[in-house]
Scaffold this active site. Structure first.
Site: not given
Ligand code: CP
Ligand code: NVA
Length: 302
Positions: A100, A127, A130, A219, A259, A287
């Protein structure tokens, strides 16, 4: 060597095979308890995570492998050790890495070395895990992922939107987005959609975007890494809340997806979260199932 940095790393056949395989895993949690026997997967986090951390950890465990979740600030990488050196070292110990990343370029640097398969567990750009779970959820509710889906996204064309849009190329969905001025869709995503004949309509008015939609997706207004823009974003996005009254414009039969994490009272009302908790939490559950399919794909097992 396979990498999943973006949905574009998958062929159309692979995209649909992953969705099918995800469904098989959903039907049987312990389908292949030894598929990853002896395999180690590093899960690196430059940003917070609940779902991605847990679902990947459990997915690797239920496939018989070993997951090693790590915060990058605990690693020398957090003190400036280069991505290249970190990747080389990881390649000597583990079999794949999920990252990440704050910057998508970090994932690209890792993958470019081709020393170890790399999975994008969210970056500022995309993502993909997702989006695959999202399309699995769309199908779970009897909606088509093979053409004609009317999908409305209410909010910023961010990482989650970008992957959903790229997935829509294969799903042949019709997408509408409502986003305020100053938050445009990325030009490369726009071009890819155009080149592939996918209709994307961009509105500033959420009502226009949601009209007739079978899926209404939203989101957060402030993504991770954007905290310093919180005040201006909250102001710009305040008309972009998925509320009961907005949903009156959606198709009679529709679902709401998010998400997660959600901010009730910002991008979605508490009432809408409660009413659509079934699809939203199934989406989170998916997921786990889709990531098992992704792990099998990354290791060439499927
Ligand atoms: N939707 C998602 O990726 O959640 P997290 O940020 O909790 O991993
Ligand atoms: N757009 C959000 C998604 C979190 C899963 C972020 O990047 O924080």
């Amino acid at each position: 060597m396979r990498h999943l940095l973006s949905i574009r790393n998958l062929t159309e056949t692979e995209f649909f095979r992953l969705l099918e395989r995800g469904k098989v895993h959903r039907r049987n949690r312990m389908l292949h308890p030894a598929a990853l026997a002896g395999k180690k997967v590093a899960l690196l986090f430059e940003k917070s995570s609940t779902r991605t951390r847990l679902s990947f950890t459990v997915a690797v465990y239920e496939l018989g492998g070993m997951a090693i979740p790590l915060e990058t600030q605990m690693l020398q990488m957090g003190r400036g050790e280069s991505i290249e050196d970190t990747t080389e070292v990881m390649a000597r110990y583990v079999d794949a890495v999920m990252l990440r990343a704050r910057h998508h370029s970090t994932l690209e640097k890792m993958a470019a070395m081709n020393r170890i398969p790399v999975i994008n567990g969210l970056s500022d750009a995309y993502h993909p895990c997702q989006a695959l779970a999202d399309f699995m959820t769309v199908e779970q509710y009897g909606l088509s992922v093979r053409g004609g889906l009317r999908l409305a996204f209410v909010g910023e064309p961010n990482n989650v939107f970008n992957s959903l849009a790229l997935g829509s190329i294969y799903a042949k969905a019709q997408i509408r987005i409502a986003t305020p001025p100053g938050y445009p869709v990325r030009p490369d995503v726009l071009s890819l959609l155009r080149e592939n004949g996918i209709s994307l309509e961009i509105f500033t008015d959420p009502v226009e975007a949601v009209k007739g939609a079978q899926v209404v997706y939203t989101d957060v207004w402030v993504s991770m890494g954007q905290e310093q823009e919180e005040q201006e974003r909250k102001k710009a996005f305040s008309p972009y809340c998925v509320s009961e009254s907005l949903l009156k414009h959606a198709a009679d039969e529709h679902i709401v997806l998010h998400c997660l994490p959600a901010h009730r009272g910002e991008e979605i009302t508490a009432g809408v979260m409660d009413r659509y908790r079934d699809p939203i939490f199934n989406q989170a559950e998916n997921r786990l199932h889709i990531q098992k399919a992704i792990l099998e794909w990354i290791f060439n097992l499927q």
